[in-house]
Write a protein that holds these residues in place. Sequence first.
Motif, PDB file in Angstrom:
ATOM      1  N   PHE A 417      41.017  39.028  42.159  1.00  0.00           N
ATOM      2  CA  PHE A 417      40.080  39.064  43.276  1.00  0.00           C
ATOM      3  C   PHE A 417      40.601  38.238  44.439  1.00  0.00           C
ATOM      4  CE2 PHE A 417      37.275  41.101  40.436  1.00  0.00           C
ATOM      5  CZ  PHE A 417      36.233  41.638  41.186  1.00  0.00           C
ATOM      6  N   GLY A 418      41.209  37.089  44.130  1.00  0.00           N
ATOM      7  CA  GLY A 418      41.730  36.263  45.202  1.00  0.00           C
ATOM      8  C   GLY A 418      42.872  36.924  45.935  1.00  0.00           C
ATOM      9  N   ALA A 419      43.743  37.596  45.168  1.00  0.00           N
ATOM     10  CA  ALA A 419      44.904  38.248  45.776  1.00  0.00           C
ATOM     11  C   ALA A 419      44.492  39.422  46.647  1.00  0.00           C
ATOM     12  CB  ALA A 419      45.872  38.716  44.692  1.00  0.00           C
ATOM     13  N   VAL A 427      39.904  46.915  41.088  1.00  0.00           N
ATOM     14  CA  VAL A 427      40.054  46.207  39.825  1.00  0.00           C
ATOM     15  C   VAL A 427      39.075  46.835  38.836  1.00  0.00           C
ATOM     16  CG1 VAL A 427      39.881  44.004  38.620  1.00  0.00           C
ATOM     17  CG2 VAL A 427      40.691  44.067  40.982  1.00  0.00           C
ATOM     18  N   ALA A 428      39.538  47.095  37.638  1.00  0.00           N
ATOM     19  CA  ALA A 428      38.675  47.656  36.604  1.00  0.00           C
ATOM     20  C   ALA A 428      38.682  46.745  35.393  1.00  0.00           C
ATOM     21  CB  ALA A 428      39.141  49.052  36.212  1.00  0.00           C
ATOM     22  N   VAL A 429      37.513  46.588  34.781  1.00  0.00           N
ATOM     23  CA  VAL A 429      37.370  45.836  33.539  1.00  0.00           C
ATOM     24  C   VAL A 429      36.854  46.774  32.467  1.00  0.00           C
ATOM     25  CG1 VAL A 429      36.045  44.051  32.364  1.00  0.00           C
ATOM     26  CG2 VAL A 429      37.063  43.569  34.575  1.00  0.00           C
ATOM     27  N   LEU A 430      37.566  46.810  31.340  1.00  0.00           N
ATOM     28  CA  LEU A 430      37.147  47.623  30.201  1.00  0.00           C
ATOM     29  C   LEU A 430      36.834  46.675  29.050  1.00  0.00           C
ATOM     30  CD1 LEU A 430      39.174  49.399  31.995  1.00  0.00           C
ATOM     31  CD2 LEU A 430      39.356  50.856  29.982  1.00  0.00           C
ATOM     32  N   THR A 431      35.584  46.614  28.656  1.00  0.00           N
ATOM     33  CA  THR A 431      35.172  45.765  27.546  1.00  0.00           C
ATOM     34  C   THR A 431      35.119  46.607  26.276  1.00  0.00           C
ATOM     35  OG1 THR A 431      33.895  44.341  28.996  1.00  0.00           O
ATOM     36  CG2 THR A 431      33.376  44.246  26.661  1.00  0.00           C
ATOM     37  N   VAL A 432      35.873  46.172  25.258  1.00  0.00           N
ATOM     38  CA  VAL A 432      35.986  46.920  24.004  1.00  0.00           C
ATOM     39  C   VAL A 432      35.321  46.114  22.901  1.00  0.00           C
ATOM     40  CG1 VAL A 432      37.570  48.028  22.384  1.00  0.00           C
ATOM     41  CG2 VAL A 432      38.194  47.825  24.817  1.00  0.00           C
ATOM     42  N   LEU A 522      33.885  48.843  37.648  1.00  0.00           N
ATOM     43  CA  LEU A 522      34.907  48.868  38.683  1.00  0.00           C
ATOM     44  C   LEU A 522      34.504  47.987  39.856  1.00  0.00           C
ATOM     45  CD1 LEU A 522      35.523  52.747  38.787  1.00  0.00           C
ATOM     46  CD2 LEU A 522      36.841  51.045  37.537  1.00  0.00           C
ATOM     47  N   ALA A 523      35.513  47.426  40.501  1.00  0.00           N
ATOM     48  CA  ALA A 523      35.307  46.697  41.742  1.00  0.00           C
ATOM     49  C   ALA A 523      36.235  47.324  42.800  1.00  0.00           C
ATOM     50  CB  ALA A 523      35.639  45.223  41.560  1.00  0.00           C
ATOM     51  N   PRO A 524      35.723  47.578  43.999  1.00  0.00           N
ATOM     52  CA  PRO A 524      34.454  47.073  44.532  1.00  0.00           C
ATOM     53  C   PRO A 524      33.246  47.975  44.298  1.00  0.00           C
ATOM     54  CG  PRO A 524      35.697  48.101  46.283  1.00  0.00           C
ATOM     55  CD  PRO A 524      36.553  48.212  45.057  1.00  0.00           C
ATOM     56  N   GLY A 525      33.403  49.080  43.609  1.00  0.00           N
ATOM     57  CA  GLY A 525      32.302  50.016  43.466  1.00  0.00           C
ATOM     58  C   GLY A 525      31.084  49.431  42.798  1.00  0.00           C
ATOM     59  N   HIS A 526      31.288  48.688  41.698  1.00  0.00           N
ATOM     60  CA  HIS A 526      30.159  48.144  40.941  1.00  0.00           C
ATOM     61  C   HIS A 526      29.914  46.659  41.204  1.00  0.00           C
ATOM     62  CE1 HIS A 526      31.268  51.548  37.952  1.00  0.00           C
ATOM     63  NE2 HIS A 526      30.341  51.957  38.802  1.00  0.00           N
ATOM     64  N   ALA A 527      30.930  45.956  41.623  1.00  0.00           N
ATOM     65  CA  ALA A 527      30.784  44.507  41.805  1.00  0.00           C
ATOM     66  C   ALA A 527      31.815  44.016  42.801  1.00  0.00           C
ATOM     67  CB  ALA A 527      30.955  43.781  40.480  1.00  0.00           C
ATOM     68  N   ARG A 528      31.527  42.837  43.385  1.00  0.00           N
ATOM     69  CA  ARG A 528      32.446  42.258  44.359  1.00  0.00           C
ATOM     70  C   ARG A 528      32.886  40.851  43.980  1.00  0.00           C
ATOM     71  NH1 ARG A 528      33.492  44.869  48.918  1.00  0.00           N
ATOM     72  NH2 ARG A 528      32.317  46.781  49.335  1.00  0.00           N
ATOM     73  N   ASN A 529      32.610  40.466  42.741  1.00  0.00           N
ATOM     74  CA  ASN A 529      33.105  39.188  42.248  1.00  0.00           C
ATOM     75  C   ASN A 529      33.353  39.308  40.750  1.00  0.00           C
ATOM     76  OD1 ASN A 529      30.653  38.042  40.685  1.00  0.00           O
ATOM     77  ND2 ASN A 529      29.781  38.602  42.693  1.00  0.00           N
ATOM     78  N   THR A 531      32.467  37.564  38.106  1.00  0.00           N
ATOM     79  CA  THR A 531      31.329  37.354  37.204  1.00  0.00           C
ATOM     80  C   THR A 531      30.472  38.598  37.110  1.00  0.00           C
ATOM     81  OG1 THR A 531      31.311  34.994  37.709  1.00  0.00           O
ATOM     82  CG2 THR A 531      29.296  35.911  36.791  1.00  0.00           C
ATOM     83  N   ASP A 532      30.172  39.190  38.242  1.00  0.00           N
ATOM     84  CA  ASP A 532      29.336  40.386  38.251  1.00  0.00           C
ATOM     85  C   ASP A 532      30.065  41.559  37.603  1.00  0.00           C
ATOM     86  OD1 ASP A 532      26.896  41.558  38.802  1.00  0.00           O
ATOM     87  OD2 ASP A 532      27.528  42.331  40.756  1.00  0.00           O
ATOM     88  N   LEU A 533      31.378  41.634  37.820  1.00  0.00           N
ATOM     89  CA  LEU A 533      32.148  42.728  37.225  1.00  0.00           C
ATOM     90  C   LEU A 533      32.141  42.634  35.701  1.00  0.00           C
ATOM     91  CD1 LEU A 533      33.968  45.176  37.783  1.00  0.00           C
ATOM     92  CD2 LEU A 533      35.916  43.612  37.859  1.00  0.00           C
ATOM     93  N   LEU A 534      32.325  41.439  35.170  1.00  0.00           N
ATOM     94  CA  LEU A 534      32.290  41.259  33.717  1.00  0.00           C
ATOM     95  C   LEU A 534      30.907  41.566  33.158  1.00  0.00           C
ATOM     96  CD1 LEU A 534      34.378  37.968  33.421  1.00  0.00           C
ATOM     97  CD2 LEU A 534      35.027  40.216  32.534  1.00  0.00           C
ATOM     98  N   ARG A 535      29.874  41.110  33.861  1.00  0.00           N
ATOM     99  CA  ARG A 535      28.510  41.375  33.385  1.00  0.00           C
ATOM    100  C   ARG A 535      28.248  42.872  33.290  1.00  0.00           C
ATOM    101  NH1 ARG A 535      23.487  42.759  34.671  1.00  0.00           N
ATOM    102  NH2 ARG A 535      24.040  43.380  36.778  1.00  0.00           N
ATOM    103  N   LYS A 536      28.689  43.596  34.292  1.00  0.00           N
ATOM    104  CA  LYS A 536      28.387  45.027  34.306  1.00  0.00           C
ATOM    105  C   LYS A 536      29.221  45.785  33.274  1.00  0.00           C
ATOM    106  CE  LYS A 536      26.424  44.927  38.879  1.00  0.00           C
ATOM    107  NZ  LYS A 536      26.514  45.242  40.317  1.00  0.00           N
ATOM    108  N   ALA A 537      30.431  45.302  32.990  1.00  0.00           N
ATOM    109  CA  ALA A 537      31.191  45.895  31.895  1.00  0.00           C
ATOM    110  C   ALA A 537      30.510  45.621  30.566  1.00  0.00           C
ATOM    111  CB  ALA A 537      32.620  45.362  31.897  1.00  0.00           C
ATOM    112  N   ASP A 538      29.923  44.417  30.411  1.00  0.00           N
ATOM    113  CA  ASP A 538      29.167  44.087  29.195  1.00  0.00           C
ATOM    114  C   ASP A 538      27.932  44.971  29.064  1.00  0.00           C
ATOM    115  OD1 ASP A 538      30.929  42.176  28.371  1.00  0.00           O
ATOM    116  OD2 ASP A 538      29.794  40.480  29.178  1.00  0.00           O
ATOM    117  N   VAL A 539      27.246  45.204  30.185  1.00  0.00           N
ATOM    118  CA  VAL A 539      26.077  46.090  30.141  1.00  0.00           C
ATOM    119  C   VAL A 539      26.494  47.488  29.713  1.00  0.00           C
ATOM    120  CG1 VAL A 539      24.325  47.232  31.564  1.00  0.00           C
ATOM    121  CG2 VAL A 539      24.776  44.781  31.849  1.00  0.00           C
TER     122      VAL A 539
END
Length: 828
Positions: A417-419, A427-432, A522-529, A531-539
């Motif tokens: 996110f910083g870069a 950025v995409a997060v996949l929680t398995v 996905l960010a920026p579609g679902h979240a912009r930070n 913490t929120d991105l991880l939460r939404k992948a968990d949901v």
Amino acid sequence: MEAGFHAIDSDWCRIAFQRAPAPLVVCDSASLRILGANACASTTYGFDPGEWADTELLRLFEPADHDKVRAAVATAAREGEAQLPALPHLGKHGPCLRCRLLCYRLNCDEPPLVMLAMQDHSEAEEARARLSHLEDVLGVSQEVTGLGCCCLNLTTARLTWSAQLYKNLGLEPDSVMPSIEQLLAPVHPDQRPRFAQAIERCIVDGEAFDTDLRLTWPDGSEHVLRATGHRIAGDPQSPDWFACSTVDITEQRRLRDQLLMAEADLRHAQEIAHIGTWSADLRTGLIETTSAETYRIFRIDPEGADRPFTLEQLFRRIHPEDVPGVAEAREHTLNTPGARYDHRYRIVQGDHEMRYVHSQADVVRDENGKPVRIVGIIRDVTDLTRAEQEIERLAFQDEVTGLPNRVAMRRHLDEAFGASQGLDGPVAVLTVELARFRDINLTLGHLNGDDLLRDVARRLRTDLGDEVHLARTGNAQFIAVLRGVRAYHAGAVAETIARVFESTFLIAGVRYEISPHVGIALAPGHARNPTDLLRKADVAVHLARQGARKTMMYDPAQDPYDPQRLVLLGQFRNAIAEGQIELFCQPKVAMASGEVIGVEALARWRHPQLGMVPPAEFVPLIESTELIHALTTCMLQSSVRQSHAWRQDGLALPIAVNLSARNLASGTLPGDLRKLLAGWDAAPDWLGLEITESSLIVDPDASIAQLNALSGMGFRLFIDDFGTGYSSLNYLTMLPVDVIKIDHGFTTNMLRDRRAGAIVKATIDLAHDLGLSVVAEGTATREIWDALLACGCDEAQGYYVAPPLPAAELPGWMRQHALRHRRAGTTH
């Protein structure tokens, strides 16, 4: 003058008087007038021979000594002779000499004449004064330096001690007679014979000595004395001497011992801490001082090292990759006044072993600011560095799989996110999550569970490749982070992950099927930070698990975990205390007669900022917390209070209140209700108690016991939302319930879905066969009413009958309902 000379009897006496080498004068003992003086007196006092006649004897002396002189002359006149010690004498032109005065009577006349002979003591007095001064200087010098001495005249055998020698031996000056035996007496018995022998050899053979002696003073204190002896040869007219000087070096020895101990402690401490010290001359490049630990760190033999040792020789031991960094740090320090050299690097020792060192140094500059010396320390931090590396590994690596852990994953995600600087790149997060992994641990043990996790990690790493950041973040949870273009293919990557689990896993010799659930955000579609991105992948993964799906993309419309709801949860307790929870009632009517036979109590939250908050937004939040007890208590109290008010107005209408699984599990519900009813002088038929089917299966036996107690007290019991749970029909035969409420999900769909209609009809028949009444929730239209009536349903509840109403508005609605019912002339 003639009278003076006449007193001298013979010519030879007069000649001797005149030519005497010492000053001689003759005076009248009564008047003290000088009658005659010899040539030496004239020369000494500066008077011409003719001037003596007018001179009194006292003119030659200081006024302070006049009385002494008168007394001496009178004594000589009376007794024949007298003398005075050396006095200062005055000449014609002032002080001239210091003389001893000898007085002699010359005749027996009255008054007799007296001759005064002056013995010049000026040089002797000056010599004695100089000697006294030298003795004083010597004494002070010996006291200041602590140097005491003894001198033995080898001719006369006379031995003398200085005052300081007495002190060095712990004695008062002149307290004992000086002797060699007394000199030996305080010496430690182990050293005394050797010291005596050294003195003897020095006296006999002239062999000098210099030795340290342990002494015990008379007061018992221990001291160390340094003794030095010499034989001094005299010339033929002078004797030989034996001289022995001593100095108390007790404090010096103590300080030396402390210094040696401190140096040993420092060496030991440096060895323990792996710290070496060094200094170098920057002008020559030579190492000036180096501690033993520095040699050890660099694996240099201090005995075999080439001397002089140079800085360049140390540089050659630095790891080649670190040399530029060391040189840069060194140049910065040399060129920046006040800067401290502080650098870590690696060195390669003689056996090619690599060590990590930390070097710090300060530069010493001359008056022009030019660097001339550098003084520093070097520390072997190999163990510390390896420990830090191990801590780094433990902090950022999963111990079981070797993958990055949650902390490392979060750091990677923060960097992503910083870069991106505003998420220019996706950025995409996949929680398995692994299904039923807990069953594997409980059945086969954690060691076999760890083997499974390692196998899963190996497969995922192999199939996802290095471009995907893979981490293990929980017991049975992995997270894959995709960046850049790869994030656009998150769905395909999720399918790849799912295919990893298509083949079985060998665990403890047995092959098992393991199923995954993958949640994608996905960010920026679902979240912009992050913490929120991880939460939404968990949901997403949670919903995938609930829906028995392998993969699921996050959908805001399906997210029940709005953070705002947690804010509501925090505000809910105050909401009850401040009276923000209001009682709404939804009527229930008998389908056969249309008569209102009761109401269901419903909670509504009138929020001061948000307005009316529907129960769907706050009840699910508190159902799993202790707040459900507060809400149930609030609704029971409000219902009894409202029922009491209605009955005061002639309206006897039971109010059904919902109970949760936590209320049943508390074990205090019957007692609490008994106290509540007693407070209002109420009866159990004022209330109905609704229990959801799912709450009964949490602890069926305990629930049945509680319901039996409540039924025994006279409460009418309802099973709410029947058909949505998983309870066994066998429990239905054991529950002391009176009414079954069909869930609105079946009621609203019974006309569109034949199966839903069949379930409704079967439920009504089953309830009637068991002697139970049936209430149909969700009776929203006349068509549904008619269909339920045709199925033989007993009671209806829904918007076709009435929406939920504030409790205060119910009596008015009932009057209108009765009026409409009479006008319609129907059963409703």
